[in-house]
Design a protein around this motif. Structure first.
Motif, PDB file in Angstrom:
ATOM      1  N   UNK B   1      49.236  39.482  50.710  1.00 23.04           N
ATOM      2  CA  UNK B   1      48.617  38.177  50.504  1.00 23.04           C
ATOM      3  C   UNK B   1      47.178  38.317  49.989  1.00 23.04           C
ATOM      4  N   UNK B   2      46.589  39.462  50.330  1.00 24.02           N
ATOM      5  CA  UNK B   2      45.194  39.648  49.931  1.00 24.02           C
ATOM      6  C   UNK B   2      45.086  40.072  48.473  1.00 24.02           C
ATOM      7  N   UNK B   3      46.234  40.129  47.818  1.00 28.22           N
ATOM      8  CA  UNK B   3      46.247  40.692  46.469  1.00 28.22           C
ATOM      9  C   UNK B   3      46.238  39.602  45.416  1.00 28.22           C
ATOM     10  N   UNK B   4      45.373  38.622  45.548  1.00 27.62           N
ATOM     11  CA  UNK B   4      45.343  37.587  44.524  1.00 27.62           C
ATOM     12  C   UNK B   4      44.061  37.722  43.715  1.00 27.62           C
ATOM     13  N   UNK B   5      43.513  36.634  43.234  1.00 25.80           N
ATOM     14  CA  UNK B   5      42.475  36.802  42.219  1.00 25.80           C
ATOM     15  C   UNK B   5      41.299  37.667  42.633  1.00 25.80           C
ATOM     16  N   UNK B   7      41.527  40.444  44.412  1.00 20.52           N
ATOM     17  CA  UNK B   7      41.871  41.857  44.435  1.00 20.52           C
ATOM     18  C   UNK B   7      41.992  42.421  43.034  1.00 20.52           C
ATOM     19  N   UNK B   8      41.595  41.631  42.030  1.00 21.82           N
ATOM     20  CA  UNK B   8      41.890  42.046  40.668  1.00 21.82           C
ATOM     21  C   UNK B   8      40.875  43.021  40.082  1.00 21.82           C
ATOM     22  N   UNK B  68      50.077  42.079  34.507  1.00 18.73           N
ATOM     23  CA  UNK B  68      49.377  40.874  34.933  1.00 18.73           C
ATOM     24  C   UNK B  68      49.936  39.627  34.278  1.00 18.73           C
ATOM     25  N   UNK B 167      35.550  34.529  51.747  1.00 21.61           N
ATOM     26  CA  UNK B 167      36.964  34.321  51.419  1.00 21.61           C
ATOM     27  C   UNK B 167      37.878  35.323  52.137  1.00 21.61           C
TER      28      UNK B 167
END
Lengths: 277, 265, 198, 291
Positions: B1-5, B7-8, B68, B167
């Protein structure tokens, strides 16, 4: 010994709540480690906030290093005091470790070149320089508290107040932080006030102030306070390990001293007991 | 879940990584504007060439970009289809009600596809090579002139930086709350609509009250460290304009002018 | 704790921005998909922020949501609708700001005249939510009635009924649920908040 | 129902298949006996929390299987029909007071039972009973939970889990941040539930004194593996090993070690103050009889 903080006859309560302090007085000696103990809700943390002028006093007076706490002196006083709070998460303002240490310096408008030196120096003192570009999410609670301490060293205060600063850490983290603060206290000639309910930590202090229901129950050296287990438990605290052990020995018919012994002295005493028999 | 914008970001030291965030931000914006002017094969070729160069200079593998884009592929297809079905003019091959397919619409659909790709590529380069914090700093620098009209640029920047910093914290807390309520028998993401919306209550109340506590404690901690207001502070983090920025601007401007010349008028 | 008002306000705004960023990224707490449509619960956050911090700050939080919507329409659109409609900053930002304004004005007025906080928050939430829907609809109509949008050379005029339909069918249940659920969140949270202000 | 929990070759990888993949559990096989009071210890990041979250299927294994109360959880287990399992396995998270959200104390405690389809009256009865168990005064039931003290809020949260009448109770650092009195009250509650209601208690903790005072079984975790499982005396018999695991000894054991280093001839390492006192008295008397 000089009293670096004098609290004279203060009274305070939060709006719509019972009186927390009534004519409360106490002094903190310069250069010492003072532990303030008491159960949750005894007003310990409020006391720390009053000293730093984060909450406004209703009546009485608090003097910090010769300055009365009031609106005029507030910034000079905050320059003298560094506070470490309970929740490591809620005092990490900066986006990264080094940004956080710089926060207090930015507030004082220190020029950038000087800031860089101070940040580096402070982080090295707490052993966090290698972590300087980490974000808080990737640090442990203990590491965050180290950063908080670095942020304080950066402002070279005279007093450090630990407001239950180790209560959310695991035992290892707790010991490490206390050791670090002790080292920093010695290196920089600081006064330390530790608000805590960790009795074993308080047992190592120079002075202990026991607070209950807004009153000073006792203020003395640990030796004089920690012998009496019953008194401590009656106000919701526990006794240091060594006092518990002495009491257990007493119950078994061993003629043991009623005053407090620290670990080392207790070991010596037990050795004497065995060799004398 | 922590892998969104958040984590980019991919750490690195490429040309693009080293550029100042404010110029990356402005150039991305500029690039999107220029895309609006592209309208024939040559203009799109020029812009595609430029983006390819940027990707190469970012040191990030092309595969990573394609990965991506994958989750967005249906969206792009849908948009392209809309474009094909709804644009008019040219030789009509097929039509039904409001829908029609013509040679123009097919070409437009193709351009549409490239256009979507270009926008996604430039924004991906920006977020892969710039930390959210640096983007916030970039925004602050870009907005700096507004200080003259007493717009609280520094307050906004500090607010944004604290928001970004919290965040991950709030996300962790949300995960814990989610698990705690699941353990108390809440079924998230199923049941009737009413049930699913009501399920937000045991999540959001704790999330909000937690946030309020953070705000309060953080305020105390900030004031203890001498904070009074955000407009009178020195700045630790400064991004200097570099030669890399100047060169990049020159290239982008050149391509921009080129596009204006070769576009179909 | 009576910390300085401006510090507390700065941090409250920061936390709400963080929450909005979370909600726009995590479906479970931001959007509830129902078939091809989705109901967003973010307006509830904006209304709660407005109730706590006041109309101006509510509008700021709404505006931040709008900006997030705008940027994401390019980078990471949540739906085809977003990719077409919200690339227009006026459509993505203005209605969101107005949620805060309308909810704020409504709540301030009702709070003075009625006792029930639940009812005040409920009405503010319904009106805030409707404002969003009506303005998005109105602006789409205004912008795309006459000319094709710049970005996509599509003749949106043909698409208009579809767009209006989608936004409308989303908007009605959204408003109803906002009215029911927002007070359930707003009342306890306000209680906590009022205590920090002391 | 049999409360035994059985982990068979359980592996859990967070964010499997991404560059951020992290192995949190690797091939864990362990049995937690029904009716036991089991402590799970290990330094931060050793996989304790990941392990316990598998017991009520908040996390599902990437490989392997878990048997709990006659149910088997495998990587293929879907999110459906997990309710019954979660009712059996109560879970108290760290700082559980953070999950409170209802208007009143009683409503918050009733929330769990009601999710399991219990009627209003029945939920209310269960809630009142749970309040009694955790020692909350009945007069608090209509107060807002947010008006209570930190310690009381925590007890409301625990009552909210107990009201579902679980047979297995998982406590993840239930005393974090409490003062000594609050700490003792919560731990005594756990003991009471274990002894009087026969509940299986699983305690995740850093407090070694609690481990020896309350637990009958100890599981030690390190780097996602169970490295030791036994009674407290087996676990703490080797101080060197305990320190290698980045763990502490119980206070009495630590003090005993220091006594031994100082030359006091203790034969074993006692784990509690009473045992230590006995041992010291033994040495004193032993010395006497030899003279």
């Amino acid at each position: 010994m000089k009293d670096i903080i004098q609290i004279k006859n203060i009274s305070f309560n939060y709006p719509d709540q019972e009186r927390l302090f009534t004519n409360f007085s106490m002094n903190i000696h310069e250069g010492e480690w003072t532990a303030i103990i008491g159960q949750n809700g005894s007003g310990k943390s409020t006391l720390a906030r009053l000293i730093d002028g984060l909450i406004v006093l209703k009546s009485g007076q608090i003097v910090v290093d010769g300055l009365t706490v009031n609106d005029e002196n507030i910034f000079d006083i905050r320059n003298k005091i560094g506070m470490v709070f309970q929740n490591p998460e809620d005092q990490f303002v900066g986006a990264t470790v080094e940004d956080d240490v710089a926060f207090g310096l930015e507030n004082r408008q220190i020029p950038r070149e000087k800031m860089q030196q101070i940040v580096e120096n402070s982080l090295k003192q707490v052993g966090m320089w290698d972590f300087r570009d980490r974000i808080p999410a990737n640090l442990s609670g203990g590491q965050k508290q180290r950063v908080a301490i670095a942020g304080i060293i950066a402002l070279s205060p005279k007093i450090i107040i630990l407001d239950e600063a180790t209560s959310m850490l695991d035992p290892r983290g707790r010991q490490e932080i206390l050791k670090l603060v002790d080292k920093i206290k010695h290196d920089n000639d600081l006064t330390v006030i530790s608000i805590t309910h960790d009795i074993d930590e308080a047992a190592g202090a120079d002075q202990v102030i026991v607070v209950n229901k807004g009153k000073v129950v006792e203020a003395d050296q640990p030796d004089k306070i920690f012998g009496d287990i019953n008194k401590l438990t009656s106000i919701g605290l526990s006794a240091p390990f060594t006092s518990e052990l002495l009491s257990a020995l007493r119950k078994r018919g061993v003629d043991s001293p009623s005053q407090y012994l620290n670990d080392q002295r207790l070991i010596t005493w037990i050795k004497q007991l065995i060799s004398s028999k | 879940m922590s892998n969104f914008l958040f984590g980019r970001y991919l750490p690195g030291s490429s040309w693009v990584h080293q550029m100042s965030p404010q110029s990356k931000l402005m150039l991305s914006f500029y690039f999107v504007v220029v895309i609006f002017f592209a309208n024939n094969i040559w203009t799109y070729a020029a812009l595609s060439g430029l983006i390819l160069l940027v990707v190469l200079m970012s040191g990030v593998s092309i595969g990573y970009f394609l990965k991506g884009i994958r989750p967005l592929i249906w969206l792009i297809v849908f948009t392209v289809l809309l474009q094909i079905l709804f644009s008019s003019g040219g030789h009509v091959y097929w039509h039904f009600g409001p829908f029609s397919i013509s040679d123009t619409s097919l070409i437009n659909g193709g351009f549409m596809f490239i256009r979507c790709l270009l926008i996604i590529m430039i924004s991906t380069v920006l977020t892969l090579t710039t930390t959210p914090l640096a983007i916030a700093d970039g925004v602050q620098t870009v907005l700096r002139p507004l200080k003259k009209v007493h717009f609280p640029v520094d307050t906004l920047a500090l607010m944004l930086s604290i928001a970004l910093r919290f965040v991950p914290t709030l996300m962790d807390e949300m995960e814990t709350i989610l698990n705690a309520q699941r353990s108390r028998g809440v079924d998230f993401g199923s049941g009737s609509l009413r049930h699913r919306i009501s399920a937000a209550v045991p999540l959001l109340v704790p999330l909000f009250t937690g946030a309020i506590n953070h705000a309060e404690n953080l305020s105390t901690a900030m004031e203890a460290r001498g904070f009074t207001d955000s407009e009178h502070r020195s700045k630790y983090r400064v991004y200097r304009w570099q030669r890399k920025d100047t060169i990049s601007w020159a290239v982008f401007l050149l391509i921009g002018i080129l596009v204006l010349f070769i576009r179909k008028s | 704790m009576p910390v300085k008002k401006n510090t507390l306000r700065l941090n409250m705004l920061a936390m709400f921005i963080a929450i909005i960023l979370l909600q726009t990224s995590i479906p479970l707490i931001g959007y509830i998909p129902i078939g091809p449509l989705e109901i967003t619960i973010i307006p509830m956050t904006v209304v709660v922020a407005t109730v706590l911090l006041g109309t101006v700050d509510g509008a700021i939080i709404g505006g931040i949501w709008g900006l997030t919507t705008f940027v994401r329409a390019f980078v990471w659109p949540t739906s085809p609708l977003a990719a077409i409609v919200f690339v227009n900053p006026i459509i993505s930002v203005i209605p969101r700001i107005m949620i805060g304004v309308v909810a704020g004005v409504t709540y301030t007025y009702l709070k003075k005249h009625f006792k029930s906080q639940t009812a005040s928050i409920s009405v503010a939430a319904v009106l805030g939510s409707l404002t969003n829907t009506v303005l998005v609809l109105g602006l789409i109509y205004l912008f795309y009635k006459a000319k094709a949008p710049q970005l996509y050379q599509i003749n949106i005029k043909e698409l208009l009924p579809y767009l209006l339909g989608v936004v409308g069918t989303n908007g009605i249940p959204e408003a109803i649920f906002s009215g029911i659920v927002t007070p359930m969140i707003g009342v306890p949270v306000k209680k906590i908040f009022d205590r920090t202000g002391r | 129902m049999d409360q035994t929990i059985n982990f068979k070759q359980v592996t859990h990888t967070y964010q499997a298949g991404t560059p951020f993949a992290q192995n949190a559990l690797s091939q864990v096989s362990v049995t937690i006996a029904g009716g036991s009071f089991t402590a799970i210890i290990g330094h931060t990041g050793s996989g304790k929390s990941t392990l316990v979250q598998h017991i009520n299927a908040l996390l599902k294994p990437t490989a392997g299987e878990i048997k709990v109360s006659g149910r088997t959880i495998t990587p293929a287990t879907t999110n459906k029909n997990l309710k019954q399992l979660r009712k059996h396995v109560g879970m108290v998270f760290q700082f559980p007071e953070k999950q409170l959200f209802e208007e009143t104390v009683i409503k918050d405690i009733m929330f769990g039972p009601k999710n399991y389809g219990v009627s209003d009256e029945e939920a209310r009865l269960d809630a009142k009973q749970a309040m009694g168990l955790v020692g909350l005064d009945g007069s608090l039931q209509d107060k807002s939970p947010f008006d209570l003290s930190g310690g009381q809020m925590r007890r409301v949260a625990i009552a909210g889990v107990l009201a579902m009448k679980p047979e297995i109770l998982i406590l993840d650092e239930p005393t974090a941040g409490l003062d000594p009195r609050g700490h003792k009250e919560i731990m005594d509650l756990a003991e009471k539930l274990h002894q009087q209601q026969g509940m299986t208690i699983i305690l995740v903790t850093h407090q070694m004194d609690d481990v020896v005072d309350y637990a009958s079984d100890v599981i030690v975790m390190d780097q996602g593996k169970v490295v030791k499982h036994g009674e407290p005396k087996d676990i703490f018999s080797d101080p060197e090993w305990v320190y290698d695991m980045h763990l502490d000894l119980p206070s009495a054991a630590e003090f005993a070690c220091r006594l031994i280093t100082a030359g006091v001839p203790l034969k074993t390492i006692p784990l509690t103050i009473d045992k230590l006192a006995d041992a010291i008295v033994g040495v004193i008397q032993g010395g006497q009889s030899h003279e």
